[in-house]
Design a protein around this motif. Structure first.
Motif, PDB file in Angstrom:
ATOM      1  N   VAL A  57       0.836  -1.202   0.000  1.00  0.00           N
ATOM      2  CA  VAL A  57       0.000   0.000   0.000  1.00  0.00           C
ATOM      3  C   VAL A  57       0.871   1.252   0.000  1.00  0.00           C
ATOM      4  O   VAL A  57       0.655   2.192  -0.778  1.00  0.00           O
ATOM      5  CB  VAL A  57      -0.938   0.016   1.227  1.00  0.00           C
ATOM      6  CG1 VAL A  57      -1.708   1.339   1.283  1.00  0.00           C
ATOM      7  CG2 VAL A  57      -1.909  -1.154   1.191  1.00  0.00           C
ATOM      8  N   MET A  58       1.878   1.274   0.868  1.00  0.00           N
ATOM      9  CA  MET A  58       2.706   2.471   1.024  1.00  0.00           C
ATOM     10  C   MET A  58       3.722   2.644  -0.092  1.00  0.00           C
ATOM     11  O   MET A  58       4.279   3.727  -0.255  1.00  0.00           O
ATOM     12  CB  MET A  58       3.429   2.434   2.374  1.00  0.00           C
ATOM     13  CG  MET A  58       2.517   2.536   3.578  1.00  0.00           C
ATOM     14  SD  MET A  58       3.443   2.722   5.126  1.00  0.00           S
ATOM     15  CE  MET A  58       4.342   1.185   5.162  1.00  0.00           C
ATOM     16  N   GLY A  59       3.995   1.576  -0.846  1.00  0.00           N
ATOM     17  CA  GLY A  59       4.971   1.661  -1.919  1.00  0.00           C
ATOM     18  C   GLY A  59       6.395   1.433  -1.463  1.00  0.00           C
ATOM     19  O   GLY A  59       7.331   2.020  -2.017  1.00  0.00           O
ATOM     20  N   ILE A  60       6.568   0.565  -0.448  1.00  0.00           N
ATOM     21  CA  ILE A  60       7.900   0.290   0.088  1.00  0.00           C
ATOM     22  C   ILE A  60       8.733  -0.462  -0.950  1.00  0.00           C
ATOM     23  O   ILE A  60       8.272  -1.417  -1.575  1.00  0.00           O
ATOM     24  CB  ILE A  60       7.810  -0.527   1.386  1.00  0.00           C
ATOM     25  CG1 ILE A  60       7.042   0.259   2.453  1.00  0.00           C
ATOM     26  CG2 ILE A  60       9.201  -0.910   1.892  1.00  0.00           C
ATOM     27  CD1 ILE A  60       7.650   1.587   2.826  1.00  0.00           C
ATOM     28  N   ARG A  61       9.973  -0.017  -1.108  1.00  0.00           N
ATOM     29  CA  ARG A  61      10.884  -0.626  -2.081  1.00  0.00           C
ATOM     30  C   ARG A  61      11.624  -1.815  -1.494  1.00  0.00           C
ATOM     31  O   ARG A  61      11.627  -2.909  -2.069  1.00  0.00           O
ATOM     32  CB  ARG A  61      11.880   0.440  -2.554  1.00  0.00           C
ATOM     33  CG  ARG A  61      12.894  -0.047  -3.566  1.00  0.00           C
ATOM     34  CD  ARG A  61      13.871   1.069  -3.926  1.00  0.00           C
ATOM     35  NE  ARG A  61      14.616   1.545  -2.756  1.00  0.00           N
ATOM     36  CZ  ARG A  61      15.601   2.431  -2.803  1.00  0.00           C
ATOM     37  NH1 ARG A  61      15.951   2.975  -3.960  1.00  0.00           N
ATOM     38  NH2 ARG A  61      16.224   2.812  -1.700  1.00  0.00           N
ATOM     39  N   ASN A  62      12.264  -1.635  -0.357  1.00  0.00           N
ATOM     40  CA  ASN A  62      13.069  -2.684   0.275  1.00  0.00           C
ATOM     41  C   ASN A  62      12.660  -2.880   1.725  1.00  0.00           C
ATOM     42  O   ASN A  62      12.330  -1.922   2.422  1.00  0.00           O
ATOM     43  CB  ASN A  62      14.565  -2.324   0.243  1.00  0.00           C
ATOM     44  CG  ASN A  62      15.129  -2.277  -1.155  1.00  0.00           C
ATOM     45  OD1 ASN A  62      14.849  -3.146  -1.976  1.00  0.00           O
ATOM     46  ND2 ASN A  62      15.906  -1.250  -1.445  1.00  0.00           N
ATOM     47  N   PHE A  63      12.724  -4.132   2.170  1.00  0.00           N
ATOM     48  CA  PHE A  63      12.491  -4.472   3.569  1.00  0.00           C
ATOM     49  C   PHE A  63      13.773  -5.077   4.137  1.00  0.00           C
ATOM     50  O   PHE A  63      14.341  -5.988   3.533  1.00  0.00           O
ATOM     51  CB  PHE A  63      11.357  -5.495   3.713  1.00  0.00           C
ATOM     52  CG  PHE A  63      10.021  -4.999   3.249  1.00  0.00           C
ATOM     53  CD1 PHE A  63       9.662  -5.067   1.909  1.00  0.00           C
ATOM     54  CD2 PHE A  63       9.103  -4.469   4.151  1.00  0.00           C
ATOM     55  CE1 PHE A  63       8.427  -4.613   1.468  1.00  0.00           C
ATOM     56  CE2 PHE A  63       7.870  -4.018   3.723  1.00  0.00           C
ATOM     57  CZ  PHE A  63       7.526  -4.082   2.386  1.00  0.00           C
ATOM     58  N   TYR A  64      14.189  -4.576   5.292  1.00  0.00           N
ATOM     59  CA  TYR A  64      15.366  -5.118   5.972  1.00  0.00           C
ATOM     60  C   TYR A  64      14.909  -5.648   7.329  1.00  0.00           C
ATOM     61  O   TYR A  64      14.477  -4.887   8.190  1.00  0.00           O
ATOM     62  CB  TYR A  64      16.434  -4.040   6.156  1.00  0.00           C
ATOM     63  CG  TYR A  64      16.898  -3.419   4.853  1.00  0.00           C
ATOM     64  CD1 TYR A  64      17.798  -4.090   4.018  1.00  0.00           C
ATOM     65  CD2 TYR A  64      16.424  -2.169   4.449  1.00  0.00           C
ATOM     66  CE1 TYR A  64      18.217  -3.525   2.821  1.00  0.00           C
ATOM     67  CE2 TYR A  64      16.843  -1.592   3.255  1.00  0.00           C
ATOM     68  CZ  TYR A  64      17.738  -2.272   2.445  1.00  0.00           C
ATOM     69  OH  TYR A  64      18.152  -1.719   1.260  1.00  0.00           O
TER      70      TYR A  64
END
Length: 297
Positions: A105-112
């Motif tokens: 939804v938020m448009g997050i590119r990368n998750f760490y």
């Protein structure tokens, strides 16, 4: 005459710097303790990625295994989500999936994912910062590498006030210290966020014994009004985006039920470590945020 020329040159340089910084859109790193902490400022992130053509990444410190409070979620997942043993077994994977939903939804590119233990509710951050409860050496090295590679303009964390969970305080202090360690030419600006009603009375100056958390007395509290109406009969607002994000966190059915369609403002406190010169840069960011997409006041 020379003074006037120098002053004009400084203004032009500042304008050029701001244009250069955001011509490709601002870059934001969110550093929080738990999946669902981002529900404090999801619309700001949404507007950065969707309407300002920027990017946003998430650094999640805990594994989320301590969030076993989903009574209605027990029916949804077919497991007793209020039982600690069940939560410790299943919540880390479930809550990662929920964060991925929120991130879509938020448009997050990368998750760490740092996968530190989400042990139990407490108020003292020191056992975590000292390395007693979390592997702080690992966390700091990983954060440093993320900041080095990401070249972020801003870091969003939660306001680490005294009433917050120790995990929240720790994650925010980690964010501030990572920014202080950053060796690049342009340190990211760290902002402490939280949602609030328009008549909020919350005040924050610093967390005792942690001077890096001190708020600048020269900066305003920056905000975005996600409840502002627009479109046909003003029935549209960005509150729906916040609700979409909250709805992803089904395992936290009690907390999300209480939070749904609440919190008119996404407020951000400006930390003193950012320096006075970055106040105007931050102000320009929020002005651009408000004027992008569907403009709000």
């Amino acid at each position: 005459m020379k003074k006037a020329t120098h002053a004009l040159g400084f203004v032009l340089l500042f304008v050029f710097f701001c244009y250069q910084s955001y011509s490709q859109g601002p870059k934001v790193l969110i550093i929080t303790a738990h999946p669902d902490d981002e529900t404090m400022f999801p619309v700001t992130v949404f507007k950065v990625t969707h309407e300002m053509k920027g990017t946003a990444d998430v650094a999640l410190i805990t594994d989320g295994s301590g969030g076993y409070n989903g009574l209605v979620a027990s029916s949804y997942y077919g497991k007793n989500m209020t039982d600690s043993a069940t939560g410790r077994t299943y919540l880390p994977l479930i809550r990662k999936k929920e964060l991925l939903c929120s991130g879509e939804v938020m448009g997050i590119r990368n998750f760490y994912f740092f996968d530190q233990i989400d042990d139990f509710y407490q108020m003292n951050p020191e056992p975590f910062l000292s390395g007693e409860r979390w592997d702080m050496n690992y966390c700091e090295k990983k954060l440093d590498k993320i900041l080095e590679q990401g070249k972020y303009d801003f870091i969003f964390c939660l306001v680490p006030d005294a009433g917050q969970h120790a995990h929240h305080k720790t994650a925010s202090i980690m964010a501030l210290r990572a920014a202080q360690r950053f060796k690049g030419a342009d340190k990211p600006i760290v902002l402490g966020g939280r949602s609030a009603s328009k008549d909020y009375s919350f005040r924050f100056t610093e967390l005792e014994n942690y001077p890096e958390t001190r708020i600048s007395s020269k900066a305003p509290v920056f905000y975005f009004d996600r409840s502002y109406g627009f479109g046909e009969n003003n029935k549209h607002s960005y509150m729906i985006v916040a609700d979409w994000v909250k709805a992803c966190h089904k395992s936290q059915s009690g907390d999300m039920n209480a939070a749904m369609h609440k919190g008119d403002l996404e407020t951000f406190w400006y930390f003193e470590i950012n320096g006075d010169l970055n106040i105007e840069r931050t102000r320009a960011f929020f002005e651009q945020l408000k004027s992008s997409g569907f403009p709000t006041k």
